[in-house]
Design a protein around this motif. Structure first.
Motif: not given
Length: 141
Positions: A32, A37, A41
């Protein structure tokens, strides 16, 4: 070197976006482009995440509201948060451990052991001892 997003649009030249150009990140698929976000991750693949604190005087250092807090709570990995105003001569020589006796606190201390061992001084801070319902918690001393 010019960088392009998966949709072909040119990426920002900011230092944060450049961090996603590493081959390791590309190998994990198309991350992303939303840093709050993407960073937690992708950080799950790391042994340690080193992140800088937002500098209120530098608009380019802003990543997102509560970015540091989100990174710490959602990455599942240890995070070394570097203050924007730092003294390079003393970084890491004094460590403060916030201890509440929880599983999370024990894991954080374990992950920080290399830093704690190398520090000149480590202080353990506890406030109000164990929290309610904390029979499984280890008291600080």
């Amino acid at each position: 070197m010019k960088s392009f997003a998966p949709n072909g649009a040119p990426r920002s030249s900011g230092s944060f976006t450049r961090s996603f150009d590493a081959p390791r990140c590309r190998a994990n698929g198309s991350p992303s482009t939303n840093p709050p976000v993407a960073v937690p991750r992708l950080g799950r693949c790391a042994d340690l995440i080193v992140a800088g604190q937002d500098n209120p005087g530098d608009a380019e250092s802003y990543v997102g509201d509560l970015f540091s807090e989100n990174l710490i709570l959602t990455s599942g990995r240890p995070v070394l948060l570097v203050p924007y105003a730092r003294n390079e001569r003393s970084t890491g020589s004094r460590i403060l451990v916030a201890w509440d006796g929880s599983r999370e606190a024990a894991r954080a201390v374990h992950d920080a052991l290399p830093f704690i061992r190398a520090a000149e001084k480590t202080t353990v801070l506890t406030i109000n001892g164990m929290r309610e319902g904390g029979q499984d918690r280890v008291r600080g001393r």
